[in-house]
Design a protein around this motif. Structure first.
Motif, PDB file in Angstrom:
ATOM      1  N   GLY A  61       0.791  -1.224   0.000  1.00  0.00           N
ATOM      2  CA  GLY A  61       0.000   0.000   0.000  1.00  0.00           C
ATOM      3  C   GLY A  61       0.822   1.271   0.000  1.00  0.00           C
ATOM      4  N   GLU A  62       2.111   1.172   0.328  1.00  0.00           N
ATOM      5  CA  GLU A  62       2.976   2.345   0.364  1.00  0.00           C
ATOM      6  C   GLU A  62       3.693   2.537  -0.971  1.00  0.00           C
ATOM      7  OE1 GLU A  62       5.521   2.084   3.795  1.00  0.00           O
ATOM      8  OE2 GLU A  62       3.834   2.195   5.180  1.00  0.00           O
ATOM      9  N   ALA A  63       4.365   3.683  -1.127  1.00  0.00           N
ATOM     10  CA  ALA A  63       5.064   3.991  -2.371  1.00  0.00           C
ATOM     11  C   ALA A  63       6.339   4.767  -2.091  1.00  0.00           C
ATOM     12  CB  ALA A  63       4.150   4.801  -3.291  1.00  0.00           C
ATOM     13  N   VAL A  64       7.374   4.509  -2.899  1.00  0.00           N
ATOM     14  CA  VAL A  64       8.636   5.245  -2.845  1.00  0.00           C
ATOM     15  C   VAL A  64       9.037   5.593  -4.274  1.00  0.00           C
ATOM     16  CG1 VAL A  64       9.401   4.169  -0.690  1.00  0.00           C
ATOM     17  CG2 VAL A  64      10.036   3.124  -2.879  1.00  0.00           C
ATOM     18  N   ILE A  65       9.950   6.554  -4.417  1.00  0.00           N
ATOM     19  CA  ILE A  65      10.321   7.022  -5.750  1.00  0.00           C
ATOM     20  C   ILE A  65      11.832   6.930  -5.956  1.00  0.00           C
ATOM     21  CG2 ILE A  65      10.460   9.442  -5.037  1.00  0.00           C
ATOM     22  CD1 ILE A  65       9.135  10.143  -7.789  1.00  0.00           C
ATOM     23  N   THR A  66      12.205   6.552  -7.204  1.00  0.00           N
ATOM     24  CA  THR A  66      13.608   6.546  -7.616  1.00  0.00           C
ATOM     25  C   THR A  66      13.692   7.202  -8.994  1.00  0.00           C
ATOM     26  OG1 THR A  66      13.523   4.417  -8.802  1.00  0.00           O
ATOM     27  CG2 THR A  66      14.047   4.340  -6.431  1.00  0.00           C
ATOM     28  N   ASN A  67      14.921   7.364  -9.460  1.00  0.00           N
ATOM     29  CA  ASN A  67      15.088   7.803 -10.846  1.00  0.00           C
ATOM     30  C   ASN A  67      14.674   6.636 -11.742  1.00  0.00           C
ATOM     31  OD1 ASN A  67      17.521   6.318 -12.144  1.00  0.00           O
ATOM     32  ND2 ASN A  67      18.231   6.849 -10.096  1.00  0.00           N
ATOM     33  N   ALA A  68      14.623   6.877 -13.042  1.00  0.00           N
ATOM     34  CA  ALA A  68      14.166   5.842 -13.976  1.00  0.00           C
ATOM     35  C   ALA A  68      15.304   5.187 -14.750  1.00  0.00           C
ATOM     36  CB  ALA A  68      13.145   6.433 -14.936  1.00  0.00           C
ATOM     37  N   LEU A  70      17.619   3.933 -17.284  1.00  0.00           N
ATOM     38  CA  LEU A  70      17.635   3.925 -18.746  1.00  0.00           C
ATOM     39  C   LEU A  70      16.243   3.931 -19.379  1.00  0.00           C
ATOM     40  CD1 LEU A  70      20.460   1.235 -19.118  1.00  0.00           C
ATOM     41  CD2 LEU A  70      20.707   3.725 -19.261  1.00  0.00           C
ATOM     42  N   LEU A  71      15.211   4.003 -18.560  1.00  0.00           N
ATOM     43  CA  LEU A  71      13.837   4.009 -19.076  1.00  0.00           C
ATOM     44  C   LEU A  71      13.486   5.377 -19.667  1.00  0.00           C
ATOM     45  CD1 LEU A  71      12.190   2.139 -16.087  1.00  0.00           C
ATOM     46  CD2 LEU A  71      12.574   1.197 -18.369  1.00  0.00           C
ATOM     47  N   PRO A  72      12.496   5.434 -20.564  1.00  0.00           N
ATOM     48  CA  PRO A  72      12.109   6.721 -21.175  1.00  0.00           C
ATOM     49  C   PRO A  72      11.202   7.574 -20.291  1.00  0.00           C
ATOM     50  CG  PRO A  72      10.809   4.971 -22.139  1.00  0.00           C
ATOM     51  CD  PRO A  72      11.791   4.314 -21.193  1.00  0.00           C
ATOM     52  N   ALA A  73      11.378   7.476 -18.984  1.00  0.00           N
ATOM     53  CA  ALA A  73      10.639   8.268 -17.997  1.00  0.00           C
ATOM     54  C   ALA A  73      11.680   8.962 -17.134  1.00  0.00           C
ATOM     55  CB  ALA A  73       9.753   7.355 -17.143  1.00  0.00           C
ATOM     56  N   ASN A  74      11.239   9.869 -16.290  1.00  0.00           N
ATOM     57  CA  ASN A  74      12.153  10.541 -15.367  1.00  0.00           C
ATOM     58  C   ASN A  74      12.255   9.827 -14.021  1.00  0.00           C
ATOM     59  OD1 ASN A  74      12.593  12.651 -17.256  1.00  0.00           O
ATOM     60  ND2 ASN A  74      10.686  13.616 -16.592  1.00  0.00           N
ATOM     61  N   PHE A  75      11.145   9.217 -13.626  1.00  0.00           N
ATOM     62  CA  PHE A  75      11.066   8.568 -12.319  1.00  0.00           C
ATOM     63  C   PHE A  75      10.370   7.217 -12.411  1.00  0.00           C
ATOM     64  CE2 PHE A  75      10.761  13.174 -11.571  1.00  0.00           C
ATOM     65  CZ  PHE A  75      11.821  13.374 -10.698  1.00  0.00           C
ATOM     66  N   VAL A  76      10.634   6.387 -11.410  1.00  0.00           N
ATOM     67  CA  VAL A  76       9.858   5.173 -11.177  1.00  0.00           C
ATOM     68  C   VAL A  76       9.298   5.296  -9.767  1.00  0.00           C
ATOM     69  CG1 VAL A  76       9.860   2.660 -10.931  1.00  0.00           C
ATOM     70  CG2 VAL A  76      11.300   3.738 -12.680  1.00  0.00           C
ATOM     71  N   ILE A  77       7.990   5.171  -9.656  1.00  0.00           N
ATOM     72  CA  ILE A  77       7.353   5.129  -8.337  1.00  0.00           C
ATOM     73  C   ILE A  77       7.049   3.661  -8.056  1.00  0.00           C
ATOM     74  CG2 ILE A  77       5.415   5.848  -6.893  1.00  0.00           C
ATOM     75  CD1 ILE A  77       5.226   8.394  -8.610  1.00  0.00           C
ATOM     76  N   HIS A  78       7.672   3.144  -7.012  1.00  0.00           N
ATOM     77  CA  HIS A  78       7.530   1.738  -6.643  1.00  0.00           C
ATOM     78  C   HIS A  78       6.445   1.634  -5.581  1.00  0.00           C
ATOM     79  CE1 HIS A  78      11.578   1.031  -8.458  1.00  0.00           C
ATOM     80  NE2 HIS A  78      11.773   2.283  -8.038  1.00  0.00           N
ATOM     81  N   THR A  79       5.455   0.801  -5.840  1.00  0.00           N
ATOM     82  CA  THR A  79       4.408   0.580  -4.851  1.00  0.00           C
ATOM     83  C   THR A  79       4.203  -0.918  -4.702  1.00  0.00           C
ATOM     84  OG1 THR A  79       2.169   1.194  -4.141  1.00  0.00           O
ATOM     85  CG2 THR A  79       2.468   0.749  -6.500  1.00  0.00           C
ATOM     86  N   VAL A  80       3.898  -1.342  -3.494  1.00  0.00           N
ATOM     87  CA  VAL A  80       3.733  -2.760  -3.215  1.00  0.00           C
ATOM     88  C   VAL A  80       2.246  -3.066  -3.094  1.00  0.00           C
ATOM     89  CG1 VAL A  80       4.290  -4.651  -1.627  1.00  0.00           C
ATOM     90  CG2 VAL A  80       5.968  -2.818  -2.043  1.00  0.00           C
ATOM     91  N   GLY A  81       1.774  -3.883  -4.009  1.00  0.00           N
ATOM     92  CA  GLY A  81       0.366  -4.269  -4.019  1.00  0.00           C
ATOM     93  C   GLY A  81       0.055  -5.272  -2.918  1.00  0.00           C
ATOM     94  N   SER A  82      -1.208  -5.622  -2.856  1.00  0.00           N
ATOM     95  CA  SER A  82      -1.636  -6.577  -1.846  1.00  0.00           C
ATOM     96  C   SER A  82      -1.778  -7.959  -2.467  1.00  0.00           C
ATOM     97  CB  SER A  82      -2.959  -6.130  -1.214  1.00  0.00           C
ATOM     98  OG  SER A  82      -3.922  -5.871  -2.213  1.00  0.00           O
ATOM     99  N   VAL A  83      -1.372  -8.967  -1.715  1.00  0.00           N
ATOM    100  CA  VAL A  83      -1.543 -10.356  -2.120  1.00  0.00           C
ATOM    101  C   VAL A  83      -2.987 -10.739  -1.812  1.00  0.00           C
ATOM    102  CG1 VAL A  83      -0.811 -12.746  -1.693  1.00  0.00           C
ATOM    103  CG2 VAL A  83       0.875 -10.885  -1.650  1.00  0.00           C
TER     104      VAL A  83
END
Length: 169
Positions: A61-68, A70-83
């Motif tokens: 349910g939480e989220a954190v951010i990193t750079n992207a 080599l991807l064609p975006a500026n950021f990746v927001i990582h979020t952990v879904g629920s099982v």
């Protein structure tokens, strides 16, 4: 806020931020998580390790951010879904929080365009019809939606694409 639907590969989408359906370790895994880490390169993993060392990973349910990387975006927001465990363990609320916390982080970082995968519908086993409704309704009802220009739902598989198409119209 404009909502778009794409059938394709999220690692190829040109946006300010793509969302990663991460696991709690933030160290990569299978599915979209593995694809993002593989295509994005070691820079993403290095930032995830720094976050993990600082706060011990990322809870569902939480989220954190990193750079992207080599991807064609500026950021990746990582979020952990629920099982999915039958629906009696707060799974729907946790999945909703994935979208809310990701959108809140996007607003904080002044991200205008964001692409979401189908969070929790792979190995985590969340029912795809329910997951698509939660995703769409949470995004549509987001309180600060005027601060985000475009949300793109990127469906890798055809089944999710059809569900999103049906639920968006």
């Amino acid at each position: 806020m404009k909502i778009e639907l794409v059938h394709g590969d999220i690692t190829e989408i040109h946006v300010d931020a793509i969302v990663n359906a991460a696991n709690t370790s933030l160290l990569g895994g299978g599915g979209v998580d593995g694809a993002i880490h593989k295509k994005g390169g070691k820079e993403i993993l290095e930032e995830c390790i720094t976050i993990r060392n600082a706060q011990g990973g990322c809870k569902p349910g939480e989220a954190v951010i990193t750079n992207a990387g080599l991807l064609p975006a500026n950021f990746v927001i990582h979020t952990v879904g629920s099982v999915w465990n039958g629906g009696n363990n707060n799974e729907t609320e946790l999945l909703k929080n994935c979208y809310l916390n990701t959108l809140n982080l996007a607003v904080q970082k002044e991200i205008k365009t964001i692409a979401f995968p189908n969070i929790s519908t792979g190995i985590y086993g969340f029912p795809k019809p329910l997951a698509s409704k939660i995703a769409i309704n949470t995004v549509k009802n987001f309180e600060m939606k005027n601060l985000i220009d475009t949300v793109i739902f990127v469906c890798y598989d055809y089944e999710n694409f059809e569900l999103y198409k049906e639920n968006l119209h």
